[in-house]
Write a protein that holds these residues in place. Structure first.
Motif, PDB file in Angstrom:
ATOM      1  N   CYS A   1       0.761  -1.344  -0.097  1.00 12.32           N
ATOM      2  CA  CYS A   1       0.029  -0.099   0.004  1.00 12.32           C
ATOM      3  C   CYS A   1       0.864   1.220   0.027  1.00 12.32           C
ATOM      4  O   CYS A   1       1.794   1.156   0.963  1.00 12.32           O
ATOM      5  CB  CYS A   1      -0.892   0.061   1.272  1.00 12.32           C
ATOM      6  SG  CYS A   1      -1.882   1.572   1.344  1.00 12.32           S
TER       7      CYS A   1
ATOM      8  N   MET B   1      -8.795  -3.952   1.119  1.00 13.26           N
ATOM      9  CA  MET B   1      -7.261  -4.461   0.845  1.00 13.26           C
ATOM     10  C   MET B   1      -7.159  -5.906   1.809  1.00 13.26           C
ATOM     11  O   MET B   1      -6.747  -6.703   1.040  1.00 13.26           O
ATOM     12  CB  MET B   1      -6.160  -3.573   1.043  1.00 13.26           C
ATOM     13  CG  MET B   1      -5.969  -2.227   0.121  1.00 13.26           C
ATOM     14  SD  MET B   1      -4.842  -1.290   0.456  1.00 13.26           S
ATOM     15  CE  MET B   1      -5.333  -0.179   2.220  1.00 13.26           C
TER      16      MET B   1
ATOM     17  N   TYR C   1      -3.073   0.715  -4.124  1.00 14.32           N
ATOM     18  CA  TYR C   1      -2.972  -0.672  -3.580  1.00 14.32           C
ATOM     19  C   TYR C   1      -2.382  -1.507  -4.668  1.00 14.32           C
ATOM     20  O   TYR C   1      -2.917  -1.381  -5.965  1.00 14.32           O
ATOM     21  CB  TYR C   1      -4.079  -1.314  -3.223  1.00 14.32           C
ATOM     22  CG  TYR C   1      -4.525  -2.561  -2.932  1.00 14.32           C
ATOM     23  CD1 TYR C   1      -3.612  -3.252  -1.702  1.00 14.32           C
ATOM     24  CD2 TYR C   1      -5.207  -3.831  -3.753  1.00 14.32           C
ATOM     25  CE1 TYR C   1      -3.731  -4.616  -1.520  1.00 14.32           C
ATOM     26  CE2 TYR C   1      -5.315  -4.870  -3.456  1.00 14.32           C
ATOM     27  CZ  TYR C   1      -4.505  -5.628  -2.251  1.00 14.32           C
ATOM     28  OH  TYR C   1      -4.763  -6.918  -2.067  1.00 14.32           O
TER      29      TYR C   1
END
Length: 462
Positions: free
Chosen positions: A38, A106, A137
């Motif tokens: 991330c 995520m 992401y």
């Protein structure tokens, strides 16, 4: 599934990829080797330029569009132009807690198993969570990407963003993935491969059998022990000064000191302890400009000698570390075959020391920070050091099988104080054993865990 790309040849997998393919065949219902980062982007970013940069990146990084299939001749792979991942853009600012919503999204994606024959292997999301904040992401599978490959992709994204803004770009386009496969084929058929084989046969000649894991019967620890000890202020600067005094880079000094601590209770005269080290295997290779699964993992044989000073240990072990790198292209999978391991078996990569000196990507006019969300499973006991390339922002994380809880507690209590003593002025002339033994409580013995098993990712839902 996408249509068959016309004219694309199905290519063999590398030894490293075959290892992950075998893992997938044994555990198709588990997300064991998902890798995900991330990248937090803060500032006056231009969303249109960001999306354009990530879309171009998806087309450049061919491994993000790899497809796999199995057949009578074994698994094969090829780049599928129709499989280039689309950039998913989502504005979450309307959520009650945009950041938490993004994190849940995520985490859920990481927890889903990836079918290597049917599912897209990569995902690129741009999630807006604030007026000046985005989360990029990036998710893939270890069969196509390693940590350095992820870093290459991040840096290239920053360069493409600058280019989209009409500014000077940074690193250039990636080379085709096929170039790496061709180079590997040439290496494995050449004289350097034979020299590397001879080196490792000599290094491991007097080492007892390395611990082996049967892949199909792996007993994954469901909830790894994970700690991140606080580091004293200024330790990174002391480490850099000590490395300059020792005539080596700070990552090497950190690796050797960590290995010395791991092997601290090794009896004098005992065979050396294999401490496993990831090796990027990209120096002098086309893979320096190709995101791919390239990283190797090899054993550094660590031992102590009576009355040996820290300086003597660093000089001796530094030579061994340089030898590992000179011959580091020799794959651990080939080393396993040389040692008699069969299909469905692999070495137990524990204990392991991983030093990751990576700078965060740069996005023009913004600050950026890269966070590792998933890096695949580890084994037994792992020390992971992260820092910028200049050694600043040093951090330590420890991941281990719960059976190694005593070793984790010992590391959390005594490893960092030992490093501080070893980096102090004059420490090179002191006996290493004295530096290891000092401390208010003294170091507890570091015994291997009762079981030899891998640890699943902390993000996996079990």
């Amino acid at each position: 599934m996408t249509a068959e790309p016309p004219g694309a040849a199905w290519l063999e997998l590398t030894l490293a990829q075959l290892d992950f393919w075998e893992e997938f065949r044994f555990h198709p219902d588990r997300p064991l080797s998902t890798v995900a980062h991330c990248i937090e982007i803060e500032g006056a970013a231009e969303e249109i330029a960001l999306v354009a940069a990530l879309s171009r990146l998806a087309r450049e990084a061919e491994v993000l569009a790899l497809r796999f299939r199995d057949g009578p001749g074994g698994p094969r792979q090829r780049v599928d132009p129709g499989g280039v991942p689309a950039v998913r853009v989502q504005d979450l600012r309307g959520a009650a807690d945009p950041e938490a919503r993004a994190r849940r999204m995520m985490a859920d994606d990481i927890a889903r198993p990836i079918d290597l024959e049917r599912d897209p292997l990569a995902a690129l999301w741009l999630l807006r969570v604030g007026p000046r904040r985005w989360l990029w992401y990036l998710r893939g599978h270890h069969i196509v990407l390693d940590g350095y490959g992820m870093s290459l992709i991040e840096r290239r994204a920053g360069a493409l963003y600058a280019e989209a803004l009409g500014k000077c770009a940074g690193p250039g386009p990636f080379l085709p993935f096929a170039r790496y496969l061709e180079e590997e084929t040439v290496y494995r058929a050449g004289p350097r491969h034979d020299r590397d084989r001879a080196h490792w046969a000599e290094v491991l000649r007097d080492i007892p059998d390395l611990v082996v894991l049967p892949k199909g019967a792996e007993d994954y620890a469901p909830t790894p022990v994970a700690v991140a000890p606080d580091l004293p202020a200024g330790l990174d600067a002391r480490l850099q000064r000590a490395a300059r005094a020792a005539g080596m880079g700070w990552p090497d000094l950190l690796t050797l000191l960590s290995a010395a601590w791991i092997a601290r209770d090794r009896p004098d005269g005992a065979p050396g302890l294999p401490v496993w080290l990831p090796y990027q295997s990209r120096l002098g290779s086309v893979a320096a400009a190709i995101p791919a699964m390239v990283v190797n993992i090899l054993p550094l044989i660590v031992s102590h000698r009576p009355e040996e000073t820290l300086g003597a240990y660093l000089e001796r072990s530094g030579r061994a570390l340089r030898g590992l790198r000179r011959h580091g292209r020799y794959r651990v999978e080939q080393l396993a075959a040389d040692r008699g391991l069969r299909a469905g078996e692999r070495f137990f990569f524990s204990p392991l020391v991983n030093v990751l000196p990576f700078d965060p990507p740069e996005f023009s006019g913004c600050s950026a920070r890269s966070e590792v969300l998933a890096a695949g499973p580890g084994d037994g006991f792992n020390l992971t050091w992260t820092a910028r390339t200049d050694g600043s922002d040093l951090a330590l994380s420890i991941d281990a099988d719960p059976a190694a809880a005593e070793e984790v507690a010992a590391a959390a209590r005594t490893l960092v104080p030992f490093l501080a003593r070893a980096c102090a002025p004059g420490a090179r002339d002191r006996p290493l054993a004295d530096l290891l033994a000092e401390g208010p409580a003294g170091p507890a013995p570091c015994r291997p865990p009762r079981t030899a098993r891998p640890i699943a990712s902390r993000q996996e839902k079990t």
